[in-house]
Design a protein around this motif. Structure first.
Motif, PDB file in Angstrom:
ATOM      1  N   GLN A 165      38.422  48.971   5.900  1.00  0.00           N
ATOM      2  CA  GLN A 165      38.403  50.246   6.601  1.00  0.00           C
ATOM      3  C   GLN A 165      37.021  50.526   7.175  1.00  0.00           C
ATOM      4  O   GLN A 165      36.007  50.126   6.625  1.00  0.00           O
ATOM      5  CB  GLN A 165      38.759  51.371   5.633  1.00  0.00           C
ATOM      6  N   GLU A 166      37.000  51.250   8.257  1.00  0.00           N
ATOM      7  CA  GLU A 166      35.735  51.610   8.878  1.00  0.00           C
ATOM      8  C   GLU A 166      34.913  52.478   7.924  1.00  0.00           C
ATOM      9  O   GLU A 166      35.445  53.333   7.237  1.00  0.00           O
ATOM     10  CB  GLU A 166      36.007  52.382  10.165  1.00  0.00           C
ATOM     11  N   GLY A 167      33.633  52.231   7.877  1.00  0.00           N
ATOM     12  CA  GLY A 167      32.771  53.048   7.043  1.00  0.00           C
ATOM     13  C   GLY A 167      32.649  52.571   5.615  1.00  0.00           C
ATOM     14  O   GLY A 167      31.879  53.136   4.860  1.00  0.00           O
ATOM     15  N   ILE A 168      33.393  51.551   5.251  1.00  0.00           N
ATOM     16  CA  ILE A 168      33.304  51.011   3.900  1.00  0.00           C
ATOM     17  C   ILE A 168      32.529  49.704   3.948  1.00  0.00           C
ATOM     18  O   ILE A 168      32.872  48.800   4.699  1.00  0.00           O
ATOM     19  CB  ILE A 168      34.696  50.792   3.285  1.00  0.00           C
ATOM     20  N   ARG A 169      31.498  49.625   3.148  1.00  0.00           N
ATOM     21  CA  ARG A 169      30.703  48.399   3.090  1.00  0.00           C
ATOM     22  C   ARG A 169      31.129  47.572   1.881  1.00  0.00           C
ATOM     23  O   ARG A 169      31.592  48.130   0.895  1.00  0.00           O
ATOM     24  CB  ARG A 169      29.218  48.753   2.987  1.00  0.00           C
ATOM     25  N   GLU A 170      30.929  46.276   1.990  1.00  0.00           N
ATOM     26  CA  GLU A 170      31.369  45.387   0.919  1.00  0.00           C
ATOM     27  C   GLU A 170      30.210  44.538   0.420  1.00  0.00           C
ATOM     28  O   GLU A 170      29.380  44.073   1.210  1.00  0.00           O
ATOM     29  CB  GLU A 170      32.502  44.483   1.421  1.00  0.00           C
ATOM     30  N   TYR A 171      30.181  44.332  -0.883  1.00  0.00           N
ATOM     31  CA  TYR A 171      29.134  43.563  -1.545  1.00  0.00           C
ATOM     32  C   TYR A 171      29.850  42.547  -2.424  1.00  0.00           C
ATOM     33  O   TYR A 171      30.497  42.919  -3.410  1.00  0.00           O
ATOM     34  CB  TYR A 171      28.230  44.483  -2.369  1.00  0.00           C
ATOM     35  N   GLU A 220      31.571  53.495   0.171  1.00  0.00           N
ATOM     36  CA  GLU A 220      31.823  54.326   1.349  1.00  0.00           C
ATOM     37  C   GLU A 220      30.752  55.419   1.381  1.00  0.00           C
ATOM     38  O   GLU A 220      30.843  56.406   0.637  1.00  0.00           O
ATOM     39  CB  GLU A 220      33.229  54.940   1.248  1.00  0.00           C
ATOM     40  N   PRO A 221      29.719  55.240   2.199  1.00  0.00           N
ATOM     41  CA  PRO A 221      28.576  56.161   2.151  1.00  0.00           C
ATOM     42  C   PRO A 221      28.968  57.621   2.346  1.00  0.00           C
ATOM     43  O   PRO A 221      28.391  58.510   1.728  1.00  0.00           O
ATOM     44  CB  PRO A 221      27.684  55.682   3.310  1.00  0.00           C
ATOM     45  N   GLY A 222      29.952  57.878   3.170  1.00  0.00           N
ATOM     46  CA  GLY A 222      30.347  59.252   3.430  1.00  0.00           C
ATOM     47  C   GLY A 222      30.886  59.980   2.212  1.00  0.00           C
ATOM     48  O   GLY A 222      30.912  61.206   2.177  1.00  0.00           O
ATOM     49  N   ARG A 223      31.337  59.231   1.204  1.00  0.00           N
ATOM     50  CA  ARG A 223      31.847  59.857  -0.014  1.00  0.00           C
ATOM     51  C   ARG A 223      30.790  59.997  -1.094  1.00  0.00           C
ATOM     52  O   ARG A 223      31.013  60.677  -2.099  1.00  0.00           O
ATOM     53  CB  ARG A 223      32.986  59.013  -0.606  1.00  0.00           C
ATOM     54  N   CYS A 224      29.660  59.322  -0.927  1.00  0.00           N
ATOM     55  CA  CYS A 224      28.675  59.269  -2.018  1.00  0.00           C
ATOM     56  C   CYS A 224      28.005  60.628  -2.180  1.00  0.00           C
ATOM     57  O   CYS A 224      27.446  61.167  -1.246  1.00  0.00           O
ATOM     58  CB  CYS A 224      27.625  58.194  -1.719  1.00  0.00           C
ATOM     59  N   ALA A 263      33.287  56.985  -4.024  1.00  0.00           N
ATOM     60  CA  ALA A 263      32.507  56.239  -3.038  1.00  0.00           C
ATOM     61  C   ALA A 263      32.529  54.748  -3.377  1.00  0.00           C
ATOM     62  O   ALA A 263      32.561  53.898  -2.494  1.00  0.00           O
ATOM     63  CB  ALA A 263      31.070  56.751  -3.007  1.00  0.00           C
ATOM     64  N   LEU A 264      32.502  54.452  -4.678  1.00  0.00           N
ATOM     65  CA  LEU A 264      32.506  53.058  -5.122  1.00  0.00           C
ATOM     66  C   LEU A 264      33.914  52.616  -5.492  1.00  0.00           C
ATOM     67  O   LEU A 264      34.684  53.376  -6.084  1.00  0.00           O
ATOM     68  CB  LEU A 264      31.609  52.888  -6.358  1.00  0.00           C
ATOM     69  N   GLY A 265      34.205  51.385  -5.159  1.00  0.00           N
ATOM     70  CA  GLY A 265      35.451  50.767  -5.572  1.00  0.00           C
ATOM     71  C   GLY A 265      35.214  49.288  -5.808  1.00  0.00           C
ATOM     72  O   GLY A 265      34.087  48.797  -5.709  1.00  0.00           O
ATOM     73  N   ASP A 271      40.785  38.799 -10.687  1.00  0.00           N
ATOM     74  CA  ASP A 271      41.934  38.847 -11.601  1.00  0.00           C
ATOM     75  C   ASP A 271      42.837  40.048 -11.322  1.00  0.00           C
ATOM     76  O   ASP A 271      43.660  40.425 -12.155  1.00  0.00           O
ATOM     77  CB  ASP A 271      41.487  38.797 -13.062  1.00  0.00           C
ATOM     78  N   GLY A 272      42.669  40.673 -10.175  1.00  0.00           N
ATOM     79  CA  GLY A 272      43.671  41.614  -9.708  1.00  0.00           C
ATOM     80  C   GLY A 272      43.407  43.088  -9.965  1.00  0.00           C
ATOM     81  O   GLY A 272      44.255  43.923  -9.670  1.00  0.00           O
ATOM     82  N   ARG A 273      42.252  43.430 -10.513  1.00  0.00           N
ATOM     83  CA  ARG A 273      41.938  44.844 -10.702  1.00  0.00           C
ATOM     84  C   ARG A 273      41.419  45.431  -9.386  1.00  0.00           C
ATOM     85  O   ARG A 273      40.623  44.787  -8.705  1.00  0.00           O
ATOM     86  CB  ARG A 273      40.907  45.013 -11.818  1.00  0.00           C
ATOM     87  N   VAL A 274      41.871  46.634  -9.067  1.00  0.00           N
ATOM     88  CA  VAL A 274      41.502  47.263  -7.801  1.00  0.00           C
ATOM     89  C   VAL A 274      41.187  48.731  -8.056  1.00  0.00           C
ATOM     90  O   VAL A 274      41.903  49.404  -8.809  1.00  0.00           O
ATOM     91  CB  VAL A 274      42.649  47.157  -6.764  1.00  0.00           C
ATOM     92  N   ARG A 275      40.134  49.224  -7.447  1.00  0.00           N
ATOM     93  CA  ARG A 275      39.880  50.668  -7.411  1.00  0.00           C
ATOM     94  C   ARG A 275      39.563  51.023  -5.968  1.00  0.00           C
ATOM     95  O   ARG A 275      38.631  50.491  -5.378  1.00  0.00           O
ATOM     96  CB  ARG A 275      38.693  51.036  -8.292  1.00  0.00           C
ATOM     97  N   THR A 276      40.359  51.927  -5.424  1.00  0.00           N
ATOM     98  CA  THR A 276      40.094  52.415  -4.080  1.00  0.00           C
ATOM     99  C   THR A 276      40.142  53.934  -4.106  1.00  0.00           C
ATOM    100  O   THR A 276      40.705  54.536  -5.026  1.00  0.00           O
ATOM    101  CB  THR A 276      41.130  51.899  -3.074  1.00  0.00           C
ATOM    102  N   ALA A 277      39.571  54.545  -3.106  1.00  0.00           N
ATOM    103  CA  ALA A 277      39.604  55.997  -3.017  1.00  0.00           C
ATOM    104  C   ALA A 277      41.032  56.456  -2.754  1.00  0.00           C
ATOM    105  O   ALA A 277      41.784  55.775  -2.057  1.00  0.00           O
ATOM    106  CB  ALA A 277      38.691  56.464  -1.897  1.00  0.00           C
ATOM    107  N   PRO A 278      41.402  57.608  -3.307  1.00  0.00           N
ATOM    108  CA  PRO A 278      42.711  58.159  -2.969  1.00  0.00           C
ATOM    109  C   PRO A 278      42.771  58.422  -1.471  1.00  0.00           C
ATOM    110  O   PRO A 278      41.760  58.765  -0.861  1.00  0.00           O
ATOM    111  CB  PRO A 278      42.764  59.471  -3.753  1.00  0.00           C
ATOM    112  N   GLU A 279      43.946  58.265  -0.917  1.00  0.00           N
ATOM    113  CA  GLU A 279      44.105  58.542   0.510  1.00  0.00           C
ATOM    114  C   GLU A 279      43.814  60.008   0.792  1.00  0.00           C
ATOM    115  O   GLU A 279      44.160  60.878  -0.001  1.00  0.00           O
ATOM    116  CB  GLU A 279      45.533  58.227   0.952  1.00  0.00           C
TER     117      GLU A 279
END
Ligand code: SF4
Length: 83
Positions: free
Chosen positions: A2-8, A18-22, A65-67, A72-80
């Motif tokens: 998604q736009e605005g989400i950076r990945e490390y 997602e800086p906008g949520r931090c 902001a962080l996910g 091994d299949g664990r996922v954390r994303t922001a709620p829509e």
């Protein structure tokens, strides 16, 4: 991605930010200073702790902001956003 989400990326886990949520609550920095260091660029070093440590501390981020995605299949994303 998604736009605005950076990945490390590290072996076993990708941290998303997602800086906008931090809200700069610094839960991450206090929880795992080797990974999260606001004075460093990039400020997230995803490979500086174990995958389980990353998951535990990212789960404390109050604003989602962080996910993560782990190999091994664990996922954390922001709620829509509603609406
Ligand atoms: S815990 Fe979440 S909201 Fe707080 S500084 Fe870290 S990324 Fe930002």
């Amino acid at each position: 991605m998604q736009e605005g989400i950076r990945e490390y990326v590290a072996p076993g886990v990708t941290i998303t930010w997602e800086p906008g949520r931090c809200r700069h609550a610094t839960e991450c920095v206090r929880g795992l200073p080797t990974v999260f260091d606001r004075e460093r660029r990039p400020w997230i070093a995803a490979d500086a702790a174990t995958v389980d440590e990353v998951v535990e501390v990212v789960d404390r981020c109050p604003s989602f902001a962080l996910g993560y995605r782990t190999d091994d299949g664990r996922v954390r994303t922001a709620p829509e956003a509603s609406g």
